[in-house]
Design an enzyme around this catalytic site. Structure first.
Site, PDB file in Angstrom:
ATOM      1  N   ASN A 118       0.847  -1.185   0.000  1.00 39.61           N
ATOM      2  CA  ASN A 118       0.000   0.000   0.000  1.00 39.61           C
ATOM      3  C   ASN A 118       0.890   1.244   0.000  1.00 39.61           C
ATOM      4  O   ASN A 118       1.969   1.270   0.597  1.00 39.61           O
ATOM      5  CB  ASN A 118      -1.002   0.004   1.147  1.00 39.61           C
ATOM      6  N   GLU A 134       0.295   5.220   0.629  1.00 39.23           N
ATOM      7  CA  GLU A 134      -0.684   6.209   1.078  1.00 39.23           C
ATOM      8  C   GLU A 134      -0.334   7.610   0.597  1.00 39.23           C
ATOM      9  O   GLU A 134       0.791   7.904   0.187  1.00 39.23           O
ATOM     10  CB  GLU A 134      -0.772   6.204   2.606  1.00 39.23           C
ATOM     11  N   GLU A 188      -3.013  -4.698  -3.196  1.00 37.44           N
ATOM     12  CA  GLU A 188      -3.576  -5.595  -4.202  1.00 37.44           C
ATOM     13  C   GLU A 188      -3.595  -4.941  -5.580  1.00 37.44           C
ATOM     14  O   GLU A 188      -3.202  -5.531  -6.575  1.00 37.44           O
ATOM     15  CB  GLU A 188      -5.001  -6.013  -3.818  1.00 37.44           C
ATOM     16  N   CYS A 234     -10.294  -4.522  -0.090  1.00 36.13           N
ATOM     17  CA  CYS A 234     -11.408  -3.570  -0.051  1.00 36.13           C
ATOM     18  C   CYS A 234     -12.260  -3.709  -1.311  1.00 36.13           C
ATOM     19  O   CYS A 234     -11.901  -4.419  -2.250  1.00 36.13           O
ATOM     20  CB  CYS A 234     -10.869  -2.140   0.088  1.00 36.13           C
TER      21      CYS A 234
END
Length: 134
Positions: A42, A44, A55, A92
């Site tokens: 990830n 951010e 992902e 998500c």
């Protein structure tokens, strides 16, 4: 490739996560049908909507290299860098929607909690995808 090895690759990918704001670091390892593995973490941004999940990072890397047929993805995440499997780290909705573009119902999502691996079929996690049929 076995599930444990894919989890281990995701754990290693997690080390590169940029989680300055949430402190929640995620790693992913995407297994292509040809056996290649693409990793993601990830990344951010202060404006959370510009954040990219592990992902999607792995999928975008694979697609940008010409791979579009995937078998499985392992996903691990936790706020403590020394731990990664206190709880399952589910993809998500945005990641699931991206997966729907390239993955069939039998695509496997591999998660780990307290050393126990659980495998979900894509269709279990996203039974009603937004598609061109609509």
């Amino acid at each position: 490739m076995n599930y444990r090895k894919l989890i281990d690759i995701a754990v290693k990918a997690r080390e590169n996560a940029y989680a300055k704001y949430s402190g929640f670091m995620v790693g992913a390892a995407l297994l292509c049908e040809d056996g290649k593995v693409f990793t993601g973490c990830n990344i951010e941004n202060l404006s959370y909507s510009l954040t990219n999940c592990a992902e999607r990072t792995a999928i975008f890397k694979a697609v940008s290299k010409g791979n579009r047929k995937f078998k499985a993805i392992a996903v691990v995440g936790a706020p403590d860098v020394k731990k990664y499997d206190e709880d399952f780290c589910f993809p998500c909705g945005a990641c699931l929607q991206v997966m729907s573009e390239f993955c069939d119902d039998d695509f496997e999502v591999i998660l780990c909690k307290e050393g126990k691996i659980k495998v979900f079929k894509f269709c279990e996690l996203m039974p009603n995808v937004f598609s061109s049929e609509f």
